[in-house]
Design a protein around this motif. Structure first.
Motif, mmCIF file in Angstrom:
data_model
loop_
_atom_site.group_PDB
_atom_site.id
_atom_site.type_symbol
_atom_site.label_atom_id
_atom_site.label_comp_id
_atom_site.label_asym_id
_atom_site.label_seq_id
_atom_site.Cartn_x
_atom_site.Cartn_y
_atom_site.Cartn_z
ATOM 1 N N LEU A 87 0.827 -1.209 0.000
ATOM 2 C CA LEU A 87 0.000 0.000 0.000
ATOM 3 C C LEU A 87 0.860 1.257 0.000
ATOM 4 O O LEU A 87 0.572 2.208 -0.731
ATOM 5 N N ASP A 88 1.930 1.270 0.798
ATOM 6 C CA ASP A 88 2.827 2.422 0.807
ATOM 7 C C ASP A 88 3.374 2.678 -0.594
ATOM 8 O O ASP A 88 3.358 3.804 -1.086
ATOM 9 N N ALA A 89 3.844 1.613 -1.237
ATOM 10 C CA ALA A 89 4.418 1.752 -2.582
ATOM 11 C C ALA A 89 3.358 2.201 -3.578
ATOM 12 O O ALA A 89 3.604 3.094 -4.399
ATOM 13 N N PHE A 90 2.178 1.612 -3.523
ATOM 14 C CA PHE A 90 1.103 1.954 -4.447
ATOM 15 C C PHE A 90 0.656 3.404 -4.265
ATOM 16 O O PHE A 90 0.463 4.126 -5.236
ATOM 17 N N LEU A 91 0.505 3.830 -3.035
ATOM 18 C CA LEU A 91 0.059 5.199 -2.777
ATOM 19 C C LEU A 91 1.123 6.216 -3.177
ATOM 20 O O LEU A 91 0.796 7.311 -3.625
ATOM 21 N N ALA A 92 2.385 5.858 -3.040
ATOM 22 C CA ALA A 92 3.473 6.766 -3.421
ATOM 23 C C ALA A 92 3.607 6.881 -4.933
ATOM 24 O O ALA A 92 3.882 7.961 -5.456
ATOM 25 N N ASP A 93 3.400 5.764 -5.657
ATOM 26 C CA ASP A 93 3.579 5.776 -7.114
ATOM 27 C C ASP A 93 2.743 4.656 -7.739
ATOM 28 O O ASP A 93 3.265 3.594 -8.062
ATOM 29 N N PRO A 94 1.436 4.881 -7.889
ATOM 30 C CA PRO A 94 0.547 3.831 -8.411
ATOM 31 C C PRO A 94 0.983 3.282 -9.764
ATOM 32 O O PRO A 94 0.902 2.079 -10.002
ATOM 33 N N GLU A 95 1.464 4.134 -10.638
ATOM 34 C CA GLU A 95 1.862 3.691 -11.982
ATOM 35 C C GLU A 95 3.050 2.736 -11.938
ATOM 36 O O GLU A 95 3.140 1.818 -12.740
ATOM 37 N N ALA A 96 3.959 2.943 -10.986
ATOM 38 C CA ALA A 96 5.118 2.045 -10.864
ATOM 39 C C ALA A 96 4.704 0.674 -10.348
ATOM 40 O O ALA A 96 5.274 -0.340 -10.733
ATOM 41 N N VAL A 97 3.715 0.635 -9.480
ATOM 42 C CA VAL A 97 3.274 -0.625 -8.876
ATOM 43 C C VAL A 97 2.285 -1.374 -9.778
ATOM 44 O O VAL A 97 2.328 -2.584 -9.888
ATOM 45 N N ALA A 98 1.410 -0.628 -10.432
ATOM 46 C CA ALA A 98 0.399 -1.219 -11.339
ATOM 47 C C ALA A 98 0.441 -0.479 -12.661
ATOM 48 O O ALA A 98 -0.429 0.352 -12.940
ATOM 49 N N PRO A 99 1.456 -0.735 -13.478
ATOM 50 C CA PRO A 99 1.584 0.000 -14.757
ATOM 51 C C PRO A 99 0.341 -0.124 -15.630
ATOM 52 O O PRO A 99 -0.255 -1.195 -15.736
ATOM 53 N N GLY A 100 -0.047 0.992 -16.210
ATOM 54 C CA GLY A 100 -1.182 1.001 -17.110
ATOM 55 C C GLY A 100 -2.527 1.017 -16.426
ATOM 56 O O GLY A 100 -3.545 0.713 -17.020
ATOM 57 N N ARG A 101 -2.552 1.388 -15.170
ATOM 58 C CA ARG A 101 -3.783 1.282 -14.381
ATOM 59 C C ARG A 101 -4.864 2.247 -14.808
ATOM 60 O O ARG A 101 -6.011 2.064 -14.484
ATOM 61 N N ALA A 102 -4.529 3.310 -15.515
ATOM 62 C CA ALA A 102 -5.528 4.321 -15.873
ATOM 63 C C ALA A 102 -6.525 3.816 -16.891
ATOM 64 O O ALA A 102 -6.355 2.940 -17.640
#
Length: 102
Positions: A87-102
């Motif tokens: 969660l820390d990683a995702f909240l800091a940089d969602p695109e890095a953790v889940a690329p293409g999420r948009a």
């Protein structure tokens, strides 16, 4: 980086930014202000995003009552459950953790 602890997601009243194991609820409430337009904290209450109630320990992209993006489904195949570090990683940089999420 242990920047964010999310006790609200464990069922507490407000999320907290970690200053220690207990976190800082006031800072957490301010941090959550960025999230509440899309997420609710009530169990089962989905908005544009899924409810965040009980998210720590929950399967990634695993709520049966919500349709997740391909990126979060792919993340769920790599990471079984949400934990504080993820969660820390995702909240800091969602695109890095889940690329293409948009």
């Amino acid at each position: 980086m242990r920047a964010l602890a999310l006790p609200v997601l464990l069922g507490a009243a407000a999320c907290a930014v970690a200053a220690g194991p207990e976190g800082d609820p006031a800072r957490g409430e301010r941090a959550f202000a960025k999230c509440y337009a899309c997420h609710d904290l009530a169990p089962g209450k989905n908005v544009a995003g899924p409810s965040l109630a009980g998210i720590v320990g929950a399967p990634v992209a695993g709520r049966p009552d919500f349709e997740y993006s391909r990126a979060l489904i792919a993340l769920g195949k790599k990471e079984a459950r949400w934990n504080e570090a993820l969660l820390d990683a995702f909240l800091a940089d969602p695109e890095a953790v889940a690329p293409g999420r948009a």
